[in-house]
Scaffold this motif. Structure first.
Motif, mmCIF file in Angstrom:
data_model
loop_
_atom_site.group_PDB
_atom_site.id
_atom_site.type_symbol
_atom_site.label_atom_id
_atom_site.label_comp_id
_atom_site.label_asym_id
_atom_site.label_seq_id
_atom_site.Cartn_x
_atom_site.Cartn_y
_atom_site.Cartn_z
ATOM 1 N N LEU A 1 35.090 -7.244 15.041
ATOM 2 C CA LEU A 1 35.628 -5.891 15.386
ATOM 3 C C LEU A 1 34.766 -4.925 15.518
ATOM 4 O O LEU A 1 33.929 -4.452 14.661
ATOM 5 N N TYR A 2 35.049 -3.799 16.448
ATOM 6 C CA TYR A 2 34.618 -2.585 16.622
ATOM 7 C C TYR A 2 35.566 -1.587 16.753
ATOM 8 O O TYR A 2 36.421 -1.576 17.767
ATOM 9 N N GLU A 3 35.904 -0.545 15.831
ATOM 10 C CA GLU A 3 37.033 0.436 15.990
ATOM 11 C C GLU A 3 38.166 -0.421 16.230
ATOM 12 O O GLU A 3 39.156 0.073 17.280
ATOM 13 N N ASN A 4 38.501 -1.489 15.457
ATOM 14 C CA ASN A 4 39.671 -2.368 15.682
ATOM 15 C C ASN A 4 39.810 -3.037 16.908
ATOM 16 O O ASN A 4 41.009 -3.444 17.356
ATOM 17 N N VAL A 5 38.932 -3.117 17.851
ATOM 18 C CA VAL A 5 38.904 -3.955 18.911
ATOM 19 C C VAL A 5 37.956 -4.771 18.624
ATOM 20 O O VAL A 5 36.853 -4.829 18.412
ATOM 21 N N ALA A 6 38.685 -6.109 19.090
ATOM 22 C CA ALA A 6 37.719 -7.507 19.148
ATOM 23 C C ALA A 6 36.575 -7.391 20.410
ATOM 24 O O ALA A 6 36.793 -7.056 21.464
ATOM 25 N N LEU A 7 35.512 -7.607 19.833
ATOM 26 C CA LEU A 7 34.182 -7.779 20.956
ATOM 27 C C LEU A 7 34.029 -9.152 21.230
ATOM 28 O O LEU A 7 34.414 -10.189 20.528
ATOM 29 N N LYS A 8 33.264 -9.056 22.506
ATOM 30 C CA LYS A 8 33.029 -10.451 22.913
ATOM 31 C C LYS A 8 31.484 -10.620 22.281
ATOM 32 O O LYS A 8 30.829 -9.926 22.078
ATOM 33 N N PHE A 9 31.436 -11.940 21.894
ATOM 34 C CA PHE A 9 30.066 -12.440 21.269
ATOM 35 C C PHE A 9 29.863 -14.007 22.105
ATOM 36 O O PHE A 9 30.464 -14.707 22.404
ATOM 37 N N GLU A 10 28.444 -14.017 21.914
ATOM 38 C CA GLU A 10 27.934 -15.310 22.267
ATOM 39 C C GLU A 10 26.957 -16.107 21.200
ATOM 40 O O GLU A 10 26.293 -15.288 20.665
ATOM 41 N N ASP B 1 21.954 -20.428 15.286
ATOM 42 C CA ASP B 1 22.448 -19.489 14.332
ATOM 43 C C ASP B 1 22.309 -17.988 14.613
ATOM 44 O O ASP B 1 22.897 -17.111 13.685
ATOM 45 N N ALA B 2 22.176 -17.802 15.922
ATOM 46 C CA ALA B 2 22.059 -16.267 16.291
ATOM 47 C C ALA B 2 23.387 -16.128 17.014
ATOM 48 O O ALA B 2 23.912 -16.931 17.705
ATOM 49 N N VAL B 3 23.900 -14.916 16.526
ATOM 50 C CA VAL B 3 24.951 -14.451 17.445
ATOM 51 C C VAL B 3 24.776 -12.992 18.117
ATOM 52 O O VAL B 3 24.299 -11.868 17.530
ATOM 53 N N PHE B 4 25.023 -13.069 19.549
ATOM 54 C CA PHE B 4 24.741 -12.006 20.090
ATOM 55 C C PHE B 4 26.295 -11.330 20.450
ATOM 56 O O PHE B 4 27.105 -11.703 21.183
ATOM 57 N N VAL B 5 26.115 -9.897 20.159
ATOM 58 C CA VAL B 5 27.522 -9.075 20.154
ATOM 59 C C VAL B 5 27.411 -8.147 21.055
ATOM 60 O O VAL B 5 26.510 -7.243 21.079
ATOM 61 N N THR B 6 28.251 -7.984 22.060
ATOM 62 C CA THR B 6 28.356 -6.928 23.093
ATOM 63 C C THR B 6 29.531 -6.026 22.785
ATOM 64 O O THR B 6 30.706 -6.045 22.275
ATOM 65 N N LEU B 7 28.971 -4.713 22.608
ATOM 66 C CA LEU B 7 29.506 -3.498 22.209
ATOM 67 C C LEU B 7 29.739 -2.406 23.447
ATOM 68 O O LEU B 7 29.199 -2.819 24.215
#
Length: 223
Positions: free
Chosen positions: A95-104, A108-114
């Motif tokens: 979550l970012y500012e209570n909004v769910a983010l996409k991630f891949e 063991d690495a997680v790439f988060v799109t903001l």
């Protein structure tokens, strides 16, 4: 003069052998290891300022669940950042500012799109997750959780992650180059147990369903 030539020749041969070994070793490094060890742009774009770890530990099921807030400072404009969490652990949402983010996830690495993050800003993301952490085969030499009992049969639980990294049990930027300034660790356990962590105890609270929580604060940089 002859000794100098021989020394130079030996030094040259050693250098060639070292360079050759490095080339061979680099070719043997897996993608998993590169993602874990390399300082990619998705890592260098931000600096962790603070972690808040808030998890419940269930000794009977050998499971943990909860969330981690990651407060960071953007060192450049970016949209994608890398965090780390062993792939046997499940991420429910980020979550970012209570909004769910996409991630891949890649191993063991997680790439988060903001949304576009501006240099100098200090955002927070929240990672909600759960799972059964890997079990240490021979702690502390092997990383993982230790699920044991004392002489009276009561749970005695610990974690060893000095070599394998903290991301085997909670999401973080798992690289020695980045130490948070402060960390808060809240551990919720059955009320027959106590939870001990780094730092100093700042709160002990009775929770619902026969649980107690212990909150510890670390006021200094820690990796």
């Amino acid at each position: 003069m002859k000794k100098q030539v021989i020394s130079l020749l030996i030094l040259t041969l050693l250098t060639i052998n070292i360079l050759s070994a490095q080339t061979v070793n680099d070719s043997l490094v897996s993608e998993r290891d590169r993602l874990s060890g390399a300082l990619r742009q998705e890592r260098t774009c931000y600096d962790v300022l603070h972690y808040r770890i808030d998890i419940a530990i269930d000794p009977a099921k050998r499971m943990i669940q909860g969330q981690v807030d990651i407060v960071f400072k953007a060192l450049e404009d970016f949209q994608v950042m890398q965090i780390d969490l062993y792939e046997n652990m499940r991420i429910h949402e980020i979550l970012y500012e209570n909004v769910a983010l996409k991630f891949e996830r890649k191993y063991d690495a997680v790439f988060v799109t903001l949304p576009q993050i501006k240099k100098g800003s200090e955002p927070t993301i929240t990672v909600v997750y759960s799972g059964q952490p890997i079990v240490a085969k021979n702690a502390p030499w092997d990383g993982g959780f230790v699920w044991k009992t004392d002489k009276d049969g009561h749970p005695w639980v610990g974690v060893a992650c000095q070599g394998d990294g903290a991301s085997l049990w909670w999401p973080c930027k798992d690289h020695l180059s980045d130490e948070p300034n402060t960390t808060v660790i809240k551990l919720t356990v059955p009320d027959t147990l106590q939870a001990i962590a780094n730092g100093r105890l700042i709160n002990k609270r009775k929770e619902e369903n026969g649980l107690h929580s212990f909150t510890w604060a670390v006021s200094y940089p820690i990796n």
